[in-house]
Write a protein that holds these residues in place. Structure first.
Motif, PDB file in Angstrom:
ATOM      1  N   ILE A  92       0.993  -1.075  -0.071  1.00 33.77           N
ATOM      2  CA  ILE A  92      -0.053   0.130  -0.089  1.00 33.77           C
ATOM      3  C   ILE A  92       0.907   1.346  -0.211  1.00 33.77           C
ATOM      4  O   ILE A  92       2.036   1.398   0.727  1.00 33.77           O
ATOM      5  N   ASP A  93       0.508   1.991  -0.914  1.00 33.31           N
ATOM      6  CA  ASP A  93       1.164   3.609  -0.877  1.00 33.31           C
ATOM      7  C   ASP A  93       0.234   4.661  -0.364  1.00 33.31           C
ATOM      8  O   ASP A  93      -0.924   4.726  -0.661  1.00 33.31           O
ATOM      9  N   VAL A 143      -9.293  -6.568   1.116  1.00 31.71           N
ATOM     10  CA  VAL A 143     -10.308  -5.881   1.738  1.00 31.71           C
ATOM     11  C   VAL A 143     -11.520  -5.822   0.958  1.00 31.71           C
ATOM     12  O   VAL A 143     -12.563  -5.383   1.057  1.00 31.71           O
ATOM     13  N   ALA A 144     -11.425  -6.651  -0.414  1.00 33.72           N
ATOM     14  CA  ALA A 144     -12.589  -6.981  -1.205  1.00 33.72           C
ATOM     15  C   ALA A 144     -13.151  -5.859  -1.876  1.00 33.72           C
ATOM     16  O   ALA A 144     -14.243  -5.634  -1.818  1.00 33.72           O
ATOM     17  N   PHE A 202      -8.511   0.903   7.969  1.00 30.62           N
ATOM     18  CA  PHE A 202      -8.395  -0.606   7.747  1.00 30.62           C
ATOM     19  C   PHE A 202      -7.492  -1.159   8.375  1.00 30.62           C
ATOM     20  O   PHE A 202      -7.234  -2.197   8.784  1.00 30.62           O
ATOM     21  N   ILE A 203      -6.713  -0.386   9.440  1.00 27.63           N
ATOM     22  CA  ILE A 203      -5.750  -0.681  10.350  1.00 27.63           C
ATOM     23  C   ILE A 203      -6.366  -0.439  11.815  1.00 27.63           C
ATOM     24  O   ILE A 203      -7.134   0.829  11.755  1.00 27.63           O
ATOM     25  N   GLN A 204      -5.835  -0.776  13.112  1.00 34.09           N
ATOM     26  CA  GLN A 204      -6.192  -0.342  14.378  1.00 34.09           C
ATOM     27  C   GLN A 204      -5.074   0.406  14.949  1.00 34.09           C
ATOM     28  O   GLN A 204      -5.247   1.120  15.979  1.00 34.09           O
ATOM     29  N   GLN A 205      -3.919   0.143  14.438  1.00 34.10           N
ATOM     30  CA  GLN A 205      -2.782   0.848  15.248  1.00 34.10           C
ATOM     31  C   GLN A 205      -2.248   1.980  14.379  1.00 34.10           C
ATOM     32  O   GLN A 205      -2.553   2.257  13.152  1.00 34.10           O
ATOM     33  N   ILE A 246       0.569  -5.018  12.860  1.00 34.95           N
ATOM     34  CA  ILE A 246      -0.623  -4.284  12.571  1.00 34.95           C
ATOM     35  C   ILE A 246      -1.790  -5.213  12.317  1.00 34.95           C
ATOM     36  O   ILE A 246      -1.494  -6.574  11.921  1.00 34.95           O
ATOM     37  N   ASN A 247      -3.052  -5.090  12.348  1.00 39.55           N
ATOM     38  CA  ASN A 247      -4.088  -5.802  12.034  1.00 39.55           C
ATOM     39  C   ASN A 247      -4.746  -5.092  10.966  1.00 39.55           C
ATOM     40  O   ASN A 247      -5.094  -4.050  10.899  1.00 39.55           O
TER      41      ASN A 247
END
Length: 514
Positions: A92-93, A111-112, A126-129, A144-145
């Motif tokens: 991912i950029d 992520v569909a 899309f991430i929690q951290q 990360i998640n």
């Protein structure tokens, strides 16, 4: 249309080419200039290629015009995009505000979403951290998640005029990290090819291991130090249905208990002083789907034994300092050179854990009980030693080989290997010819009648049973201590407490290095 105008490298020639194209009322979409080449992408507005080419060829210095499918930059971008799209790890950029600029196919699959809906979204959706790059501006790795799945994120900042303008994030699944770590641990040798031996005992063990490899039940491997317990565990893993997954090993005697717990179960951010700020997964988590080999399981502290027992009951782990349980699927293979039955009786090893680990058992014999395999091992280690000392080939005299076969090898295969490597390093020829009795010179016990009888040489002069026992203990400890030069090692060899060994050494005036 796209054209490649080939010309001399003359000042102003590019401007003349653009002027001719403009006079022909053609819109230029893109242009690239290289040495002796001017590439132009022209919007198709009805102008014929031949007509435009004739007009450009009237320019002084223009030699040739070729139609092209893509401009060089377009071709490079297309190749990079194809490469980018087919990398299996999600990439991912993002810009300096955390909004997504681009992503590859693997990230979109997670992520569909189509690329149009994914680009422009804040990554934080899309991430929690929080990404640490904004705190340090340095390349970093953190856990990360992403889209509900755990990853290691390799974050590389993108700089523009010394300012961080964004970042490229490569996500590596914990399974792949575990697989790479497994490959690093196992090295070159694995499977039954690494287990040298054609004696009846070893053939039976190989056959038993093949049977055990076909199921997922825990296996306990017992045997003296240096008999090859870890090699057998690798063969067990490599010939089972988990062979494509990681096999991770840890020596339970090699680190303090709190570190062993952190290595096995992992820890959450801030779990203890010195913990990584992003936390760390343990081996049980990294080996998900594969095998964990617990070497020297007898050395595990009873408190950690209880935690391991809980894991074996429900296959759920909780990191140190964590609040969330994680389900993992691993097979446990353990090993010990100590007598676990006696430890259970002495209450130094949990009985319930012992029965959980000892569902299937393999007992590895020492090499003194399979002398027929020693020559095979010698030939195998000679080949390895030759490579280590940069010799094309190494041989061994019959006298030296006979001494190796006759010796009783208290350190088993590992000691035999180290002895051959030492002999190979010391020889100046391509034939190793060690002096007679070279093994005895190391103050090692020999498996010969005269060596054993030396302990009873003064039996006629003993005054009483107690005196004879004390004399035997003194001689036994004097001979064994140089081979096991610590009270703990000697206690393990004789299967008594190290306090008893320390007391006896002091009583008989045997000097120690401790």
């Amino acid at each position: 249309m796209r054209l490649n105008v080939i010309s001399t490298n003359r000042l102003g020639i590019t401007q003349q080419i653009l002027t001719v194209i403009a006079e022909a009322k053609c819109d230029i979409i893109a242009m690239e200039v290289a040495h002796n080449h001017t590439y132009v992408h022209i919007k198709d507005n009805g102008v014929a290629y031949t007509q435009l080419s004739k007009q450009i060829l009237t320019i002084e210095g223009v030699h040739k015009i070729d139609p092209v499918t893509l401009l060089p930059g377009e071709k490079t971008a297309q190749q990079l995009q194809a490469l980018f799209a087919n990398i299996p790890e999600p990439i991912i950029d993002i810009d300096n505000k955390g909004f997504i600029i681009n992503a590859n196919r693997a990230a979109l699959t997670q992520v569909a979403l189509p690329i149009e809906q994914f680009v422009g979204q804040p990554l934080q959706s899309f991430i929690q951290q929080k990404l640490r790059i904004y705190l340090s501006g340095q390349s970093t790795t953190q856990e990360i998640n992403f889209a509900g799945n755990p990853y290691y994120a390799d974050i590389t900042p993108v700089r523009s005029e010394q300012e961080v303008s964004g970042a490229v994030i490569v996500l590596r699944s914990l399974l792949n990290v575990g697989r790479h770590l497994s490959q690093y641990q196992q090295g070159v040798y694995s499977g039954f090819d690494s287990i040298i031996g054609q004696s009846q005992a070893m053939l039976e063990i190989k056959e038993l291991t093949r049977k055990y490899a076909s199921n997922d039940l825990p296996v306990l491997i017992s045997g003296e130090t240096g008999t090859g317990k870890e090699l057998l565990a690798k063969a067990l893993h490599d010939n089972g249905q988990r062979a494509s997954k990681p096999m991770l090993a840890i020596n339970c005697a090699a680190m303090p208990e709190h570190m062993l717990e952190a290595e096995l179960f992992g820890y959450a951010a801030g779990a203890f002083t010195g913990a990584k700020s992003g936390g760390k997964p343990g081996l049980l988590e990294l080996a998900d789907g594969g095998t964990v080999f617990l070497d020297e399981i007898a050395e595990m502290d009873t408190a950690l034994q209880a935690k391991l027992l809980r894991f074996l009951q429900d296959l759920k782990i909780r990191r140190l300092g964590g609040v969330k349980d994680r389900q993992v699927d691993v097979r446990i293979v353990s090993a010990s050179h100590r007598n676990l039955d006696e430890m259970v009786e002495q209450k130094t090893f949990r009985e319930d854990l012992y029965y959980r680990l000892n569902v299937l058992q393999i007992d590895l014999p020492p090499i003194r009980d399979r002398h027929g395999d020693i020559e095979l091992l010698v030939e195998h280690f000679l080949k390895n030693a030759a490579m280590q000392v940069n010799q094309p080939e190494l041989a061994m005299s019959q006298q030296t080989k006979a001494q190796l076969v006759a010796y009783h090898w208290p350190g088993n295969v590992r000691q035999l290997q180290n002895t051959i490597f030492r002999l190979a390093a010391q020889t100046d020829n391509d034939i190793i010819d060690a002096p007679a009795h070279f093994l005895q010179d190391k103050k090692s016990l020999q498996n010969k009648p005269q060596a054993n009888n030396a302990l009873f040489s003064n039996v006629e002069q003993q005054e009483s049973w107690q005196c004879a026992q004390q004399d035997f203990e003194r001689q036994l400890l004097s001979r064994l201590y140089p081979l096991y030069p610590s009270t703990r090692k000697l206690a393990e060899r004789l299967q008594v407490s190290h306090n008893k060994i320390a007391m006896k050494l002091r009583a008989y005036g045997i000097k120690t290095s401790e």
